[in-house]
Design an enzyme around this catalytic site. Structure first.
Site, mmCIF file in Angstrom:
data_model
loop_
_atom_site.group_PDB
_atom_site.id
_atom_site.type_symbol
_atom_site.label_atom_id
_atom_site.label_comp_id
_atom_site.label_asym_id
_atom_site.label_seq_id
_atom_site.Cartn_x
_atom_site.Cartn_y
_atom_site.Cartn_z
ATOM 1 N N ARG A 80 95.345 -15.816 53.978
ATOM 2 C CA ARG A 80 95.037 -14.853 52.911
ATOM 3 C C ARG A 80 95.536 -13.469 53.322
ATOM 4 O O ARG A 80 95.096 -12.919 54.326
ATOM 5 C CB ARG A 80 93.537 -14.822 52.660
ATOM 6 N N ARG A 149 86.236 -6.849 53.315
ATOM 7 C CA ARG A 149 87.367 -7.635 52.824
ATOM 8 C C ARG A 149 88.331 -6.724 52.067
ATOM 9 O O ARG A 149 88.202 -5.507 52.098
ATOM 10 C CB ARG A 149 86.853 -8.744 51.904
ATOM 11 N N LYS A 213 80.319 -11.519 55.333
ATOM 12 C CA LYS A 213 81.408 -10.866 54.587
ATOM 13 C C LYS A 213 80.881 -9.660 53.808
ATOM 14 O O LYS A 213 79.692 -9.607 53.453
ATOM 15 C CB LYS A 213 82.053 -11.862 53.630
ATOM 16 N N LYS A 215 82.131 -6.969 50.520
ATOM 17 C CA LYS A 215 83.180 -6.801 49.505
ATOM 18 C C LYS A 215 83.019 -5.499 48.724
ATOM 19 O O LYS A 215 81.912 -5.182 48.283
ATOM 20 C CB LYS A 215 83.132 -7.979 48.539
ATOM 21 N N CYS A 435 88.590 -21.346 40.360
ATOM 22 C CA CYS A 435 88.856 -21.238 41.803
ATOM 23 C C CYS A 435 89.716 -22.428 42.236
ATOM 24 O O CYS A 435 89.859 -23.389 41.484
ATOM 25 C CB CYS A 435 87.536 -21.218 42.557
ATOM 26 N N CYS A 441 89.817 -26.586 49.232
ATOM 27 C CA CYS A 441 88.554 -25.966 49.630
ATOM 28 C C CYS A 441 87.580 -27.009 50.175
ATOM 29 O O CYS A 441 87.195 -27.954 49.468
ATOM 30 C CB CYS A 441 87.908 -25.254 48.444
ATOM 31 N N CYS A 480 81.945 -25.197 43.014
ATOM 32 C CA CYS A 480 80.649 -25.262 43.705
ATOM 33 C C CYS A 480 79.897 -23.974 43.373
ATOM 34 O O CYS A 480 80.471 -23.057 42.765
ATOM 35 C CB CYS A 480 80.843 -25.444 45.213
ATOM 36 N N CYS A 484 83.381 -18.391 43.362
ATOM 37 C CA CYS A 484 84.597 -17.633 43.691
ATOM 38 C C CYS A 484 85.362 -17.146 42.457
ATOM 39 O O CYS A 484 86.112 -16.178 42.542
ATOM 40 C CB CYS A 484 85.505 -18.478 44.575
HETATM 41 FE FE1 SRM Z 1 85.338 -17.409 47.794
HETATM 42 C C1 SRM Z 1 84.284 -19.265 50.412
HETATM 43 C C2 SRM Z 1 88.248 -19.041 47.717
HETATM 44 C C3 SRM Z 1 86.596 -15.007 45.787
HETATM 45 C C4 SRM Z 1 82.165 -16.358 47.145
HETATM 46 N N1 SRM Z 1 86.151 -18.867 48.924
HETATM 47 C C5 SRM Z 1 85.563 -19.479 49.992
HETATM 48 C C6 SRM Z 1 86.571 -20.386 50.706
HETATM 49 C C7 SRM Z 1 87.244 -19.584 51.769
HETATM 50 C C8 SRM Z 1 85.999 -21.708 51.249
HETATM 51 C C9 SRM Z 1 85.536 -21.740 52.677
HETATM 52 O O1 SRM Z 1 84.764 -20.856 53.110
HETATM 53 O O2 SRM Z 1 85.912 -22.696 53.351
HETATM 54 C C10 SRM Z 1 87.523 -20.683 49.517
HETATM 55 C C11 SRM Z 1 88.948 -21.062 49.874
HETATM 56 C C12 SRM Z 1 89.476 -22.029 48.859
HETATM 57 C C13 SRM Z 1 90.931 -22.287 48.959
HETATM 58 O O3 SRM Z 1 91.307 -23.430 49.248
HETATM 59 O O4 SRM Z 1 91.715 -21.376 48.724
HETATM 60 C C14 SRM Z 1 87.327 -19.454 48.665
HETATM 61 N N2 SRM Z 1 87.123 -17.034 47.019
HETATM 62 C C15 SRM Z 1 88.181 -17.878 46.997
HETATM 63 C C16 SRM Z 1 89.288 -17.381 46.088
HETATM 64 C C17 SRM Z 1 90.677 -17.745 46.577
HETATM 65 C C18 SRM Z 1 89.046 -17.920 44.674
HETATM 66 C C19 SRM Z 1 90.100 -17.639 43.643
HETATM 67 O O5 SRM Z 1 90.109 -18.367 42.667
HETATM 68 O O6 SRM Z 1 90.871 -16.706 43.750
HETATM 69 C C20 SRM Z 1 88.955 -15.890 46.097
HETATM 70 C C21 SRM Z 1 89.590 -15.164 47.247
HETATM 71 C C22 SRM Z 1 89.264 -13.712 47.201
HETATM 72 C C23 SRM Z 1 90.008 -12.879 48.215
HETATM 73 O O7 SRM Z 1 91.188 -12.646 48.017
HETATM 74 O O8 SRM Z 1 89.351 -12.415 49.145
HETATM 75 C C24 SRM Z 1 87.444 -15.940 46.316
HETATM 76 N N3 SRM Z 1 84.536 -15.892 46.722
HETATM 77 C C25 SRM Z 1 85.214 -15.092 45.859
HETATM 78 C C26 SRM Z 1 84.290 -14.386 45.023
HETATM 79 C C27 SRM Z 1 84.673 -13.419 43.892
HETATM 80 C C28 SRM Z 1 84.747 -12.007 44.365
HETATM 81 O O9 SRM Z 1 84.541 -11.721 45.537
HETATM 82 O O10 SRM Z 1 85.023 -11.151 43.532
HETATM 83 C C29 SRM Z 1 83.020 -14.789 45.395
HETATM 84 C C30 SRM Z 1 81.682 -14.363 44.741
HETATM 85 C C31 SRM Z 1 81.282 -12.971 45.107
HETATM 86 C C32 SRM Z 1 80.516 -12.952 46.385
HETATM 87 O O11 SRM Z 1 81.112 -12.985 47.449
HETATM 88 O O12 SRM Z 1 79.286 -12.912 46.316
HETATM 89 C C33 SRM Z 1 83.182 -15.731 46.473
HETATM 90 N N4 SRM Z 1 83.537 -17.720 48.672
HETATM 91 C C34 SRM Z 1 82.350 -17.238 48.203
HETATM 92 C C35 SRM Z 1 81.281 -17.786 49.004
HETATM 93 C C36 SRM Z 1 79.765 -17.508 48.832
HETATM 94 C C37 SRM Z 1 79.364 -16.275 49.580
HETATM 95 C C38 SRM Z 1 77.888 -16.086 49.622
HETATM 96 O O13 SRM Z 1 77.443 -14.940 49.679
HETATM 97 O O14 SRM Z 1 77.137 -17.063 49.639
HETATM 98 C C39 SRM Z 1 81.892 -18.637 49.956
HETATM 99 C C40 SRM Z 1 81.190 -19.471 51.043
HETATM 100 C C41 SRM Z 1 80.732 -18.652 52.200
HETATM 101 O O15 SRM Z 1 81.067 -17.490 52.381
HETATM 102 O O16 SRM Z 1 79.975 -19.237 52.971
HETATM 103 C C42 SRM Z 1 83.303 -18.577 49.701
HETATM 104 FE FE1 SF4 Z 2 85.564 -23.465 47.073
HETATM 105 FE FE2 SF4 Z 2 83.257 -23.207 45.838
HETATM 106 FE FE3 SF4 Z 2 84.807 -21.079 46.206
HETATM 107 FE FE4 SF4 Z 2 85.532 -22.897 44.472
HETATM 108 S S1 SF4 Z 2 83.676 -21.664 44.334
HETATM 109 S S2 SF4 Z 2 86.863 -21.993 46.053
HETATM 110 S S3 SF4 Z 2 84.813 -24.747 45.384
HETATM 111 S S4 SF4 Z 2 83.840 -22.236 47.809
#
Ligand code: SRM
Ligand code: SF4
Length: 571
Positions: A80, A149, A213, A215, A435, A441, A480, A484
């Site tokens: 990333r 981030r 993390k 943000k 996502c 993922c 899930c 994201c």
């Molecule tokens: Fe996310 C984890 C993809 C934005 C909340 N996210 C992941 C991971 C890295 C899975 C992992 O930990 O193994 C995913 C990788 C999937 C893949 O194969 O690419 C993933 N997140 C994404 C992306 C690529 C989704 C997309 O459609 O673009 C976004 C990348 C953003 C970036 O460039 O940094 C992405 N993730 C978000 C957002 C939206 C936002 O931030 O605006 C959220 C919700 C906001 C938040 O953080 O509260 C989000 N991602 C999560 C979470 C839950 C965090 C939590 O507080 O519980 C995880 C899991 C974790 O951190 O344990 C996670």
């Molecule tokens: Fe993976 Fe869940 Fe984030 Fe989708 S919402 S990219 S399934 S961690």
């Protein structure tokens, strides 16, 4: 240190805290393991790699085949790149496109946070890929991990003082909040290892970095295109009558991650904290991060985001803690008013005689597929005309700084490569996000990016049949509950519960200011159009002028919607 099992866990703290504390500022054994002829890194390195912008994954489509053959998983890495405000130079765009072809899976993914992701990179190609990104003057450091981030910003490329000043503030924040460790240069860029008796200092993050993390986003007054309310720290730039930055509203404690059946994990919207002057914004951002560093939960990672710190201690306590650390007086937050969210798609003037065009990319995946060759098409345009590229928070791409004389050429190249002009894209499709989920993922329990295109077209057909084709309704799907694609802030959210099934969430709003709520649990994807159709019909009949779908749902309430659904079932 080689594996988690070798570590004695710091008293009462999560394993990750030990890994960070003993990593010598994010070095661990990454450099050594890079040299080993193995397809994957060890457990501790897997955690540390995130801080370097790298996730260890496996191709989930190939798990069955591997198991049947008695083989290990098909290990691969996701990279990333952190792209502040989503601003990418033409050279950096071309570098990412090259990496996607040479070392990744041939696609480039625009994320919901304005970054690029490259999937499917093998361990043996990771160093070359990271180096190529740095050669193009971008970095992956802090793309993931327990640090600040990517700092987002409204990507509209308007050439005026307000936008220029906001971008300067963001650059200063990025400098202040980026980790200072030399590990990244040493490991990926063969930087010199500095031998000194002085211990290396990480002034903000110290030895253990943040509990989780963190943000940040920056919105421009009136336009919530960067989903302010989803963020740990959200900053809204306010303007004077003559177009200067008057100051910044600061909100804290938003976050969307939750876990099914664990009510102690919850979704929260950011709350107004204060208003600060333009020269105070970097200081306040730093101290918000520092309070979370000092008080965030380091024992339980499911309870470690800022939203839980604020829920546990209260917003007033949090404001006092920040106030104690800054040398200026925090002012009360100002009220915020939002115009309808602008996704910045289509052709626009940018204020300096040039044009920008926002191009729709389905679910952010730049690829050559079935009639749409966005990868080749964008590459041709960027190579020929060298526009600045900007990534939006809706996973789309803006090409900026285009000479009006070149517009026909851009339109011709788009058409030749099947890249649709925004005017012909159905509103439901245009306002949908998913996502990546399966196959990359590891946390996905359901499909998203591969499931939404079919579903959204069926919903677009339903809306068309009801005469609602021009309605702006946001649909967001996540594989899930981590959220994201920010599904909890859409008019309609689909949150994967198991393969083929989704919780259907309703009652958010198009401007992303209100959380939606669970309307129907565990709905098979094939049944979603039939579930929503009667809602759309009743909305059409009973809405107030200009009332959006989510606002209508919120006004009429779930009880009446359930009656509609029940009547439909017995009809
Ligand atoms: Fe996310 C984890 C993809 C934005 C909340 N996210 C992941 C991971 C890295 C899975 C992992 O930990 O193994 C995913 C990788 C999937 C893949 O194969 O690419 C993933 N997140 C994404 C992306 C690529 C989704 C997309 O459609 O673009 C976004 C990348 C953003 C970036 O460039 O940094 C992405 N993730 C978000 C957002 C939206 C936002 O931030 O605006 C959220 C919700 C906001 C938040 O953080 O509260 C989000 N991602 C999560 C979470 C839950 C965090 C939590 O507080 O519980 C995880 C899991 C974790 O951190 O344990 C996670
Ligand atoms: Fe993976 Fe869940 Fe984030 Fe989708 S919402 S990219 S399934 S961690």
């Amino acid at each position: 240190m080689s594996d988690l099992t070798d570590l004695s866990v710091l008293d009462g703290l999560s394993k990750n805290e030990t890994i960070k504390a003993t990593s010598n500022h994010l070095r661990g054994l990454i450099k050594e393991e890079l040299l080993e002829d193995t397809p994957a890194f060890g457990d501790a390195s897997e955690q540390l790699l995130k801080f370097h912008g790298i996730y260890q994954q496996d191709d989930r489509d190939r798990r069955k085949e591997a198991r049947a053959k008695g083989l290990d998983k098909h290990h691969q890495l996701m990279i990333r790149t952190r792209i502040p405000g989503g601003v990418v130079s033409p050279d950096a765009y071309i570098a990412h496109d090259d990496i996607s072809r040479r070392w990744a899976n041939g696609t480039l993914r625009v994320t919901t946070r304005q970054d690029f992701q490259l999937h499917g990179v093998l361990k043996g190609d990771i160093k070359k890929s990271i180096r190529a990104i740095n050669d193009a003057l971008l970095t992956t450091l802090g793309g993931c991990g327990d640090v600040e981030r990517n700092i987002m910003c409204c990507p509209e490329p308007i050439a005026d003082r307000f936008h220029a000043d906001v971008h300067r503030s963001i650059a200063a924040m990025v400098t202040e909040l980026t980790p200072k460790t030399g590990a990244y240069h040493e490991i990926w860029l063969d930087g010199e290892v500095v031998e000194t008796s002085e211990p290396e200092v990480e002034p903000l993050y110290r030895e253990q970095y943040l509990p989780r993390k963190f943000k940040t986003t920056v919105a421009l007054e009136g336009d919530n295109c960067v989903d302010v309310y989803a963020h740990d720290l959200a900053i809204v730039a306010m303007r004077t009558a003559d177009g200067a930055v008057r100051g910044f509203n600061v909100l804290v404690g938003g976050g969307l991650g939750r876990t099914h059946n664990k009510p102690e994990t919850f979704v929260a919207v950011a709350q107004p904290l204060c208003f600060v002057q333009p020269d105070q914004v970097v200081g306040v951002a730093r101290e918000v991060v520092a309070v979370q560093r000092d008080f965030g939960d380091r024992a339980n990672r499911r309870h470690a985001r800022l939203k839980y710190t604020i829920a546990d201690h209260g917003l007033d306590w949090f404001r006092d803690e920040v106030q104690k650390r800054v040398a200026f007086q925090l002012q009360p937050p100002e009220p915020l008013a939002w115009k309808p969210v602008d996704d910045h798609l289509g052709w626009h003037e940018q204020g300096d005689g040039r044009l920008y065009v926002g191009i729709y990319i389905e679910n952010g995946r730049i690829a050559d597929v079935e009639g749409v060759r966005s990868r080749t098409g964008l590459r041709r345009i960027v190579e020929e005309l060298r526009p600045e590229v900007r990534l939006t928070a809706q996973q789309n791409v803006i090409l900026a700084g285009i000479d009006p004389a070149d517009r026909p050429r851009v339109e011709r190249l788009m058409a030749e490569h099947g890249i649709a002009a925004v005017e012909v894209i159905p509103q439901a499709v245009r306002n949908a996000m998913a996502c990546p989920a399966i196959p990359t993922c590891g946390l996905a329990v359901a499909e998203a990016e591969r499931a939404l295109p079919g579903l959204i077209r069926r919903l677009a057909t339903v809306l068309d049949e009801l005469g609602l084709g021009a309605e702006r309704i946001s649909f967001r799907m996540s594989g899930c509950p981590n959220g994201c694609s920010r599904p909890y802030l859409g008019d309609v959210g689909f949150v994967g519960t198991t393969l083929g099934k989704y919780d259907v969430m309703l009652g958010g709003d198009f401007n992303g200011t209100r959380l939606n709520r669970l309307f129907a649990p565990n709905v098979p994807i094939t049944e979603i159009p039939a579930l929503l159709r009667p809602m759309f019909e009743t909305f059409r009949a009973g809405r107030r002028p200009d009332e959006g779908f989510g606002n209508w749902v919120d006004r009429v309430g779930f009880d009446s919607l359930r009656e509609i659904a029940a009547a439909e079932r017995t009809a």
